[in-house]
Design a protein around this motif. Structure first.
Motif, PDB file in Angstrom:
ATOM      1  N   GLY A  92      14.532  89.250  15.447  1.00 43.75           N
ATOM      2  CA  GLY A  92      14.980  88.055  14.739  1.00 43.75           C
ATOM      3  C   GLY A  92      14.050  86.875  14.989  1.00 43.75           C
ATOM      4  O   GLY A  92      13.688  86.135  14.063  1.00 43.75           O
ATOM      5  N   THR A  93      13.662  86.707  16.256  1.00 47.80           N
ATOM      6  CA  THR A  93      12.761  85.601  16.586  1.00 47.80           C
ATOM      7  C   THR A  93      11.404  85.779  15.888  1.00 47.80           C
ATOM      8  O   THR A  93      10.850  84.835  15.316  1.00 47.80           O
ATOM      9  N   LEU A  94      10.895  87.017  15.940  1.00 46.03           N
ATOM     10  CA  LEU A  94       9.589  87.268  15.320  1.00 46.03           C
ATOM     11  C   LEU A  94       9.675  87.098  13.800  1.00 46.03           C
ATOM     12  O   LEU A  94       8.750  86.580  13.167  1.00 46.03           O
ATOM     13  N   TYR A  95      10.796  87.517  13.240  1.00 45.89           N
ATOM     14  CA  TYR A  95      11.011  87.376  11.796  1.00 45.89           C
ATOM     15  C   TYR A  95      10.968  85.900  11.396  1.00 45.89           C
ATOM     16  O   TYR A  95      10.299  85.502  10.447  1.00 45.89           O
ATOM     17  N   LEU A  96      11.685  85.092  12.184  1.00 51.87           N
ATOM     18  CA  LEU A  96      11.720  83.648  11.914  1.00 51.87           C
ATOM     19  C   LEU A  96      10.314  83.057  12.022  1.00 51.87           C
ATOM     20  O   LEU A  96       9.885  82.274  11.180  1.00 51.87           O
ATOM     21  N   MET A  97       9.589  83.475  13.075  1.00 50.04           N
ATOM     22  CA  MET A  97       8.248  82.951  13.289  1.00 50.04           C
ATOM     23  C   MET A  97       7.305  83.391  12.153  1.00 50.04           C
ATOM     24  O   MET A  97       6.476  82.627  11.685  1.00 50.04           O
ATOM     25  N   TYR A  98       7.482  84.626  11.696  1.00 46.95           N
ATOM     26  CA  TYR A  98       6.582  85.183  10.684  1.00 46.95           C
ATOM     27  C   TYR A  98       6.814  84.549   9.318  1.00 46.95           C
ATOM     28  O   TYR A  98       5.897  84.092   8.655  1.00 46.95           O
ATOM     29  N   TYR A  99       8.073  84.521   8.910  1.00 45.51           N
ATOM     30  CA  TYR A  99       8.374  84.001   7.573  1.00 45.51           C
ATOM     31  C   TYR A  99       8.632  82.506   7.567  1.00 45.51           C
ATOM     32  O   TYR A  99       8.567  81.877   6.514  1.00 45.51           O
ATOM     33  N   GLY A 100       9.005  81.947   8.720  1.00 49.64           N
ATOM     34  CA  GLY A 100       9.233  80.512   8.805  1.00 49.64           C
ATOM     35  C   GLY A 100      10.499  80.042   8.120  1.00 49.64           C
ATOM     36  O   GLY A 100      10.691  78.852   7.919  1.00 49.64           O
ATOM     37  N   VAL A 101      11.366  80.987   7.748  1.00 48.16           N
ATOM     38  CA  VAL A 101      12.598  80.587   7.063  1.00 48.16           C
ATOM     39  C   VAL A 101      13.649  81.663   7.301  1.00 48.16           C
ATOM     40  O   VAL A 101      13.331  82.842   7.472  1.00 48.16           O
ATOM     41  N   VAL A 102      14.902  81.229   7.359  1.00 47.58           N
ATOM     42  CA  VAL A 102      15.974  82.203   7.513  1.00 47.58           C
ATOM     43  C   VAL A 102      17.216  81.683   6.793  1.00 47.58           C
ATOM     44  O   VAL A 102      17.389  80.468   6.659  1.00 47.58           O
ATOM     45  N   SER A 103      18.020  82.603   6.269  1.00 48.34           N
ATOM     46  CA  SER A 103      19.295  82.180   5.693  1.00 48.34           C
ATOM     47  C   SER A 103      20.378  83.160   6.129  1.00 48.34           C
ATOM     48  O   SER A 103      20.084  84.237   6.648  1.00 48.34           O
ATOM     49  N   PHE A 104      21.624  82.760   5.894  1.00 52.44           N
ATOM     50  CA  PHE A 104      22.745  83.562   6.402  1.00 52.44           C
ATOM     51  C   PHE A 104      22.785  84.953   5.783  1.00 52.44           C
ATOM     52  O   PHE A 104      23.367  85.870   6.338  1.00 52.44           O
ATOM     53  N   ALA A 105      22.168  85.138   4.599  1.00 54.83           N
ATOM     54  CA  ALA A 105      22.230  86.421   3.911  1.00 54.83           C
ATOM     55  C   ALA A 105      21.088  87.340   4.311  1.00 54.83           C
ATOM     56  O   ALA A 105      20.951  88.431   3.765  1.00 54.83           O
ATOM     57  N   ASP A 106      20.263  86.907   5.277  1.00 51.19           N
ATOM     58  CA  ASP A 106      19.066  87.689   5.597  1.00 51.19           C
ATOM     59  C   ASP A 106      19.320  88.888   6.501  1.00 51.19           C
ATOM     60  O   ASP A 106      18.378  89.535   6.936  1.00 51.19           O
ATOM     61  N   GLY A 107      20.580  89.158   6.801  1.00 47.75           N
ATOM     62  CA  GLY A 107      20.837  90.287   7.683  1.00 47.75           C
ATOM     63  C   GLY A 107      20.923  91.606   6.949  1.00 47.75           C
ATOM     64  O   GLY A 107      20.515  92.641   7.464  1.00 47.75           O
TER      65      GLY A 107
END
Lengths: 305, 300, 464
Positions: A217-232
């Protein structure tokens, strides 16, 4: 060729993230035979925890060292996500162990819906962008003005994945915890008879799975720079596909499956159609299960008459 | 090979990976007889059963079954040479069971079986268990569901007949009073009997029983003997059974085949088998020489 | 006190109190740990579109206090009460209760059907012509669609024991079949309804054929994947389905050729009534009642036929089925096709009712909701499924309508946001409370002398 190399780099990066999530699916399935449907949402929650932790570090505490803040964020995300996953197992799955087979699955689907909507209510429905951690890139090769680049953040993802997988590998293959896990996989009753604390082992399995999902999750956030509640949901399904492709229950299989799914997805986007990349992932899942249900590295299942 | 056989197993071999569970096994079961397949644990008896009833596909070998007169056997070689599963001829037919999927072995070749660990529909009533066994005939009567949904009377008649048949079997196995209870609620011995009755409701020509006496007390075991003899003598169904319980085997079997480590070590009437030193050796786990010595000592 | 044993005879003893306090403190700490980032902080975008944090210490504290209080109540009140109840439990009592329940179940069905038939009239009487649209349309029709979908999926999951997590795909096939055929060829609702059902059944067979030899959770996952593939194709095949934008202007059903509009040849004019949109709503309501009853009728009939018994036998033991000459592939396919057909009916009704469809309506969430309804209701029990549909869908629909909560929680409180949150929570809680669903006993399909209900512990859930 240049496009291929670029997509190879991107695919391995994406595949590392899928592989980290897939390990959680495959471990839980191996030990209690349950598809932990909420695992994708645990991953999403961990990305939110990482988001908030990094905002606290950068905007409040003003820590400027990127590596230090990444380290702190990783640790925070792993700890808090593990705690959440432990609680979920304790409250929503453990009471159902040994009962009706569908009950834990339905409970997990319910938990998935709950987590997604909880984050939506608690943090709002909008996409959450963060400023990039690492912006530098290395130009690997260049031809006719097309640059194949390897971003720093991709190197970080590879390195973090490799280090954590090595630690994880040591944990499950060399320690007594790993032995207890394998014993529970074989036969829970027998394991408890020879003194393995089955409840604790299962809890720890959930915790490890969640911790690796938190890294993802942390790497995903760092890579894409964005997250939303539906990203699971979608990464969760793809990671599950990876676990199945590699052979569910097999830990190297989960990583191999993750890398393959990541590569197939990036290559498909580059050479065929970006619109249908998810269709490709789901089709692989279907085809694998129909023609190779034991996966690449899994054990075949023999029907007992 | 005798022509009065109903089932011929020839050169049957079954391998699981590197493990050879059954090796080059040949035997016949005669029509109208009770044939027993015995042997120590792990001898490959259940594997043989699974090959006969289509649950496993044998690695090598032929499993042939006839309906009707013994002249059917004449076309065995021509049927084997063809790619067909079965051939009708006159009143009878010949089937190559190793070519058929499990459900067709029961539906077309009419071989029914029971299981070592009882497999009843536990959540369905005793009566429903016996009705599921008549699925194929009822399916035809319900016009493959179409007439049944419309509620046409010919299906109602067929179902009535099916219930009568089930009631007949319930009478035979002394379970009429429990017809409307869930099968899972029956005591163990009754579950064994019900599973046999359920298999018989498929109207088989050959009934395969996998350890029917396992776990029964002496009284239940005696009841089972009576049931099997009545199936043989009154209903004229041939029986092939796997058994550990020697009292069952020795009292009712006409013909006994002994397996050990996947190969046949003895074949004959129960008296022949009983006195075969190889059999005694296999069961006692000692060499033949030692058996001979021991027998000499006790004066056999 | 030297030793405090864990099963202390005095429930209110000091040791128990201490343990309860300790448990509550741990629960509070765990809550603090879990909720600190997600509740303690809120990420919001400022004027410069940068993400900044706001703190919510009050909310965090409230949540921790609720958990601590809840933990104390469970250890000090609920657990001793349940222990006392378990100690006082008499075996005969539950038999008697089962009898009472059976009696209720016997009269419940006619009562429920009667209520469903007069429900629109009641709502018109109580809420007036204007106010009742909401109750009949948003509430009644919505719940009945899910009752019908639940009953359709019940054939697959409840009777045949095959877990299908992509059921919504067949609902989508039905809806798109109706929408496209009605727009392209102008065919009427009553012709397209069976056609859409057949198309869905066809798709059920097509998708079912390769996957039905899979067992257990694998089947569930493959069906989920198929459901998602169909949705993604609906999104991406823009020339055929119009993609995300969906299909609008779908012809509405007519009263056997008479449209429901304000024109001279409209329903109201023809029957000499004053025009109101309520007529169409009422018509749609009774259409879905009819479709749901058809589903129930066919399912009940099928259960008493060999095919229905084979479905249930398949759920109980597939290998035994094969040993009895049952072609399990065909049996599974009929279950799949039958379930898909009813989803197709419901889908074409949905398209006709909405007048607009888009892939958004056919997400995995819908499949999960329908599966949840079937499992929560009790697999195989039609009454249970209906009760679960009313509770879950009705409950979440009512959430849309709870404006009075704003007076309690303030104006920024939007109850609709909490619909799915509570839905998910309810799924978990009901599973823990009743893992086999609300009605878990089984009614035999036939009997020799006396109809006896089969206790839940004997009924299997299937491996597929």
């Amino acid at each position: 060729m240049e496009i291929f190399v670029q997509q190879l780099i991107n695919g391995i990066t994406l595949g590392s993230i899928y592989g980290l999530i897939a390990i959680g699916y495959t471990m839980v399935f191996g030990i209690i035979g349950m598809v932990n449907f909420a695992h994708g949402d645990v991953f999403m929650v961990s990305a939110f925890v990482a988001l908030i932790a990094s905002l606290i570090l950068t905007t409040w505490l003003g820590i400027s060292s990127v590596f230090l803040s990444l380290l702190i964020v990783l640790i925070c995300a792993m700890l808090i996500t593990s705690l959440i996953s432990w609680t979920i197992e304790r409250l929503a799955y453990r009471p159902l162990r040994g009962s009706f087979r569908l009950a834990p699955l339905i409970s997990a689907i319910g938990m998935s819906i709950f987590l997604m909507n909880f984050v939506q209510v608690a943090q709002g429905p909008r996409n959450k962008p963060i400023p990039p951690f690492f912006q530098n890139v290395i130009v690997v090769m260049e031809k006719d003005g097309y640059e194949v680049t390897l971003a720093y953040k991709q190197i970080v993802i590879w390195a973090v994945t490799a280090i954590l997988l090595a630690a994880f590998w040591y944990l499950v293959s060399k320690t007594s915890l790993g032995r207890a896990q394998r014993a529970c996989e074989q036969d829970q009753n027998m394991a408890s008879l020879v003194g393995v604390d089955v409840d604790r082992t299962i809890s720890v399995t959930f915790i490890i799975g969640a911790a690796l999902a938190a890294v993802a999750g942390t790497l995903y956030l760092m890579y894409y720079g964005v997250v939303s509640f539906a990203d699971g949901f979608v990464p969760g399904i793809k990671a599950f596909t990876a676990a199945v492709l590699g052979g569910i229950g097999s830990l190297p299989g989960a990583l191999l499956g993750g890398l393959l799914i990541g590569l197939i997805e990036t290559m498909w986007s580059a050479y065929f159609s970006i619109d249908y990349k998810d269709v490709a992932a789901f089709s692989i899942l279907v085809v694998t299960l129909i023609f190779l249900p034991q996966g690449l590295l899994g054990r075949p299942e023999v029907e007992k008459v | 090979m005798s022509s009065d056989a109903i089932l011929r197993v020839e050169h049957l071999t079954m391998r699981f990976g590197g493990l050879v569970a059954v090796h080059d096994l040949s035997f016949t079961a005669k029509k109208g007889e009770i044939t027993a397949l015995i042997g120590p644990n792990g001898a490959g008896k259940t594997t043989v059963f699974n090959c006969i009833t289509g649950f496993y596909k044998p690695s090598e070998g032929r499993v042939a079954l006839r309906h009707g007169d013994s002249a059917q056997w004449d076309q065995l070689e021509s049927l084997t040479a063809s790619s067909l599963r079965s051939r009708m001829h006159g009143d009878g037919a010949l089937f190559l069971l190793e070519r058929m999927p499990d459900y067709l072995v029961t539906q077309k070749a009419r071989v029914a079986r029971t299981f070592q660990n009882i497999r009843l529909f536990r959540g369905m009533t005793v009566l429903e268990n016996l009705l599921v066994a008549q699925h194929n005939s009822l399916m035809v009567a319900s016009g493959f569901t179409l007439f049944g949904v419309l509620g046409l009377p010919n299906y109602a008649r067929a179902e009535h007949a099916a219930v009568d048949k089930a009631a007949m079997w319930l009478e035979k196995i002394n379970l009429t009073d429990r017809a409307d209870d869930p099968a899972g609620d029956l005591p163990y011995g009754a579950q064994r009997r019900l599973e046999i009755a359920r298999a018989m409701c498929t109207d088989p020509v050959l009934l395969c029983l996998d350890e029917p006496a396992a776990g029964l007390n002496p009284r239940e075991s005696a009841e089972l003997n009576d049931l099997l003899l009545s199936i043989k003598n009154e209903i004229k169904t041939s029986v092939l059974l796997i058994e550990h319980d020697m009292s069952v085997v020795m009292q009712i079997s006409d013909h006994v085949i002994v397996l050990d480590y996947g190969t046949k070590i003895s074949d004959g009437t129960r008296d022949q088998v009983r006195n075969d030193p190889k059999v005694i050796a296999a069961y006692l786990g000692v060499d033949e020489d030692e058996v001979a010595k021991a027998e000499a000592e006790v004066g056999l | 006190m030297a030793v405090t044993s864990t099963d202390s005879p005095t429930p209110g003893g000091r040791a128990d109190l201490l343990r309860a306090c300790r448990d509550a403190a741990i629960a509070g700490l765990v809550t603090l740990g879990m909720m600190l980032p997600l509740i303690g902080f809120r990420t919001v975008q400022n004027i410069n579109n940068e993400l900044v944090l706001e703190t919510r210490p009050g909310l965090l504290l409230t949540m921790i206090l609720i958990v601590v209080a809840g933990s104390l109540v469970i250890s000090l009140v609920i657990r001793p009460w349940r222990q006392r109840k378990a100690a006082a439990h008499v075996a005969g009592e539950s038999v008697q209760r089962a009898h009472v329940r059976a009696t209720i179940a016997k009269y419940l069905t006619p009562f429920a059907i009667g209520f469903v038939l007069v429900y629109p009239i009641l709502s018109i009487v109580f809420a007036g012509w204007q106010g009742s649209v909401k109750w009949v349309d948003n509430f009644g029709i919505q719940v009945l669609i899910y009752v019908m979908l639940g009953w359709g999926l019940n054939i697959v999951v409840g009777l045949a024991g095959l877990l299908d997590l992509g059921y919504v795909a067949f609902y989508a096939v039905g809806a798109y079949s109706y929408a496209l055929l009605a727009k392209e060829f102008g065919l009427s609702f009553w012709i397209l309804l069976p056609l859409a059902g057949c198309l869905s059944a066809f798709w059920g067979i097509l998708l079912g054929f390769p996957v039905l030899r899979l067992r257990g959770d694998y089947l569930a996952i493959v069906t989920l994947a198929f459901g998602e593939i169909i949705r993604l194709v609906l999104i991406n095949w823009v020339s055929f389905t119009n993609g995300y934008a969906g299909i609008s202007g779908i012809p509405r059903p007519t009263f056997f050729g008479i449209p429901f509009n304000a024109n001279d040849d409209g329903f109201a004019a023809v029957f000499g009534l004053e025009f109101t949109p309520m007529y169409r709503t009422l018509f749609l309501y009774y259409v879905i009642v009819g479709l749901a009853l058809l589903t129930a009728f066919v399912t009940l009939r099928l259960r008493k036929l060999p095919v229905g018994r084979a479905w249930e036998a398949l759920r109980e033991d597939e290998i035994a089925c094969r040993s009895l000459g049952v072609n399990t592939t065909n049996t599974k396919l009929t279950a799949f096709a039958m379930g898909a057909m009813f989803a197709g009916f419901a889908g074409s009704f949905f398209a006709a009712r909405q007048g607009f469809i888009s892939p958004e309506s056919f997400t995995f969430m819908e499949s999960a909701m329908i599966v949840a309804i079937v499992v929560l209701g009790g697999m195989g029990s039609m009454i249970g499924v209906a009760i679960a549909a009313v509770a879950m869908i009705g409950g979440t629909e009512i959430m849309r309508d709870m404006d009075f909560l704003k007076q309690i929680f303030g104006n920024s409180f939007d109850p609709t946001q909490y619909r799915m949150l509570l839905f998910g929570l309810a799924m978990v809680l009901i599973m823990i409370w009743k893992p086999r669903g609300l009605i878990s006993t089984r009614e035999p399909s036939t009997f020799l002398k006396e109809r006896k209900t089969v206790a839940a512990s004997f009924v299997k859930e299937g491996r597929g």
